[in-house]
Design an enzyme around this catalytic site. Structure first.
Site, mmCIF file in Angstrom:
data_model
loop_
_atom_site.group_PDB
_atom_site.id
_atom_site.type_symbol
_atom_site.label_atom_id
_atom_site.label_comp_id
_atom_site.label_asym_id
_atom_site.label_seq_id
_atom_site.Cartn_x
_atom_site.Cartn_y
_atom_site.Cartn_z
ATOM 1 N N ASP A 89 1.121 -1.267 -0.398
ATOM 2 C CA ASP A 89 -0.271 -0.234 -0.160
ATOM 3 C C ASP A 89 0.698 1.439 -0.080
ATOM 4 O OD1 ASP A 89 -2.158 1.837 0.424
ATOM 5 O OD2 ASP A 89 -2.797 1.198 2.173
ATOM 6 N N LEU A 90 1.423 2.134 -1.240
ATOM 7 C CA LEU A 90 1.358 3.161 -1.536
ATOM 8 C C LEU A 90 1.382 4.338 -0.615
ATOM 9 C CD1 LEU A 90 3.089 2.542 -4.852
ATOM 10 C CD2 LEU A 90 4.676 1.712 -2.362
ATOM 11 N N ARG A 149 1.334 9.163 -14.684
ATOM 12 C CA ARG A 149 1.730 9.953 -15.695
ATOM 13 C C ARG A 149 3.157 11.425 -14.393
ATOM 14 N NH1 ARG A 149 -4.119 12.793 -16.731
ATOM 15 N NH2 ARG A 149 -5.567 10.847 -16.667
ATOM 16 N N HIS A 179 -3.423 7.067 -25.462
ATOM 17 C CA HIS A 179 -3.292 5.950 -25.689
ATOM 18 C C HIS A 179 -2.648 5.506 -26.740
ATOM 19 C CE1 HIS A 179 -5.546 3.784 -21.827
ATOM 20 N NE2 HIS A 179 -6.921 4.685 -22.177
ATOM 21 N N ILE A 217 -2.833 4.786 -30.042
ATOM 22 C CA ILE A 217 -3.616 5.077 -31.276
ATOM 23 C C ILE A 217 -3.756 6.705 -31.319
ATOM 24 C CG2 ILE A 217 -5.910 5.672 -30.038
ATOM 25 C CD1 ILE A 217 -7.616 4.680 -32.959
ATOM 26 N N TYR A 222 -0.735 8.015 -29.831
ATOM 27 C CA TYR A 222 0.316 8.159 -29.677
ATOM 28 C C TYR A 222 0.996 8.092 -31.153
ATOM 29 C CZ TYR A 222 -0.279 7.492 -24.716
ATOM 30 O OH TYR A 222 -0.593 7.849 -23.346
ATOM 31 N N ASP A 255 2.857 0.984 -27.645
ATOM 32 C CA ASP A 255 2.782 0.533 -26.251
ATOM 33 C C ASP A 255 3.874 -0.250 -26.394
ATOM 34 O OD1 ASP A 255 0.330 1.083 -25.227
ATOM 35 O OD2 ASP A 255 -0.971 -0.198 -25.625
#
Length: 384
Positions: free
Chosen positions: A66-67, A91, A132, A134, A136, A162
């Site tokens: 658990d960060l 991100r 996503h 597509i 990029y 990806d």
């Protein structure tokens, strides 16, 4: 988990995510690196994604951490002190807010290679926005190139950004930076952006464009379905065949196997004005036999012809069977690790099993944690 491969001895911490970062970690684990995957609580709860069938998570050790709890973050920092690299795919700014950004981790371990996997990159006006594959490949110019003449661009599932421009590019970056760290004792941060990587994958197309042999008009070039000799064709049984005899000697053999004289229109292989009509004529030819009949006709030739196999068919193809391209690991059919090494072959993949927390306890003991401290982490839920 991994017991063989040229990367044996490397330790990588992977902050669990989806897509390209796990693929990068999978590649490193496939070839012998010890990859410790940090997953959030609830990842193995009933109704969650079935991790036992997640090929991208194969051949790892797991810690459920658990960060959001300081003691969980501290445990991960302690792991990173002993590691060669860390992989994360959030991100920009997320890891910093968790207390696991590059500054504290490189301060703890100056040799650490900190791999950051994002779509847009760590900087730029889109850096903090969602996207996503597509999106990029759209921004990198790649998507515009893919599709047939007169039709809209066709996304090549999520292979280009990806996995090619993302996961594989980061795997290369991690190993390059780790080699540098081993020589200099200095780690660094890798900013791996799928926009950048997908653009790089198109380097040959940019070269063709610079030479004036690539048109920006989709579906009009040799490699994008424009040419009659580089495309797929429907067969009599509804199956499809792929052809790609680009070189003159292969094209000659292709026509010979089809029983077509290499004269008149067919002799003008690279005359683009003829490509549409020749495509129609070849389509009529291939519609006369089944896929299996065409495969038999071209078997053993240099005509550059292969059947278009489904995912169900590919593992049963004789070539793939002989090379053991696919493996059934723990009941899950999947591609075997690649590439292949003569002296340090990769071990067979092992599918993830994380429910019992065995890895967590063993890893914490390896850091010197006492049983009392481990039990305290468990009791708090910081480490399950």
């Amino acid at each position: 988990m991994s017991i063989g491969g040229p990367l044996t001895g490397l330790k990588i911490i992977e902050i669990a995510g989806i897509g390209p970062a796990p693929f990068c970690a999978m590649m490193l684990a496939d070839h012998g690196a010890e990859v410790i995957r940090i997953v959030p609580p609830g990842a193995d709860r009933p109704g969650a994604f079935d991790l036992s069938k997640d090929i991208l998570a194969r051949s790892r050790k797991f810690m459920i951490v658990d960060l959001k709890q300081p003691s969980g973050v501290e445990a991960v920092r302690d792991l990173c002190i002993t590691a060669d690299g860390l992989i994360e795919g959030f991100r920009p700014g997320v890891m910093e807010r968790l207390g696991l950004g590059p500054e504290p981790l490189l301060n703890d371990n100056p040799k650490l290679v900190y791999g950051r996997m994002t779509g847009w990159g760590q900087t730029g006006p889109r850096a903090h926005t969602a996207g996503h594959d597509i999106n990029y490949i759209a921004l990198s110019g790649v998507l515009h190139c893919i599709g047939r003449a007169g039709e809209k661009p066709t996304p090549p599932i999520n292979l280009v950004a990806d996995f090619g421009g993302g996961g594989m590019m980061l795997a290369f970056g991690m190993l390059a930076a780790i080699l540098h760290a081993q020589k200099t004792a200095h780690g660094q941060v890798i900013d791996c952006a799928m926009v950048d990587g997908s653009a790089l994958l198109a380097s040959m197309i940019w070269s063709f464009s610079a030479q004036g042999v690539w048109s920006d008009q989709r579906g009009s070039n040799m490699l994008d379905s424009g040419a009659h000799f580089y495309d797929t064709y429907a067969c009599a049984d509804g199956g499809h065949i792929s052809i790609g005899p680009i070189e003159a000697k292969f094209y000659s053999e292709f026509l010979s196997r089809l029983g077509i004289p290499e004269t008149e229109d067919y002799a003008r292989q690279h005359d683009r004005t003829l490509w549409p009509s020749l495509k129609e004529r070849l389509a009529s030819v291939f519609a006369t036999k089944t896929r299996a009949e065409w495969c038999a006709l071209f078997d053993g030739s240099d005509a550059c012809v292969a059947p278009v196999l489904s995912m169900a068919e590919a593992p049963r193809d004789p070539h793939n069977v002989e090379r053991k391209t696919f493996v059934n690991a723990d009941g899950v059919m999947q591609p075997r690790p690649a590439p292949r090494f003569s002296a340090t072959p990769a071990a067979d993949p092992v599918m993830p099993k994380i429910a019992d927390g065995t890895d967590s306890a063993a890893l914490l003991r390896g850091l010197g944690y006492s049983e009392a401290r481990i039990n305290s982490l468990r009791a708090s839920g910081a480490v399950s």
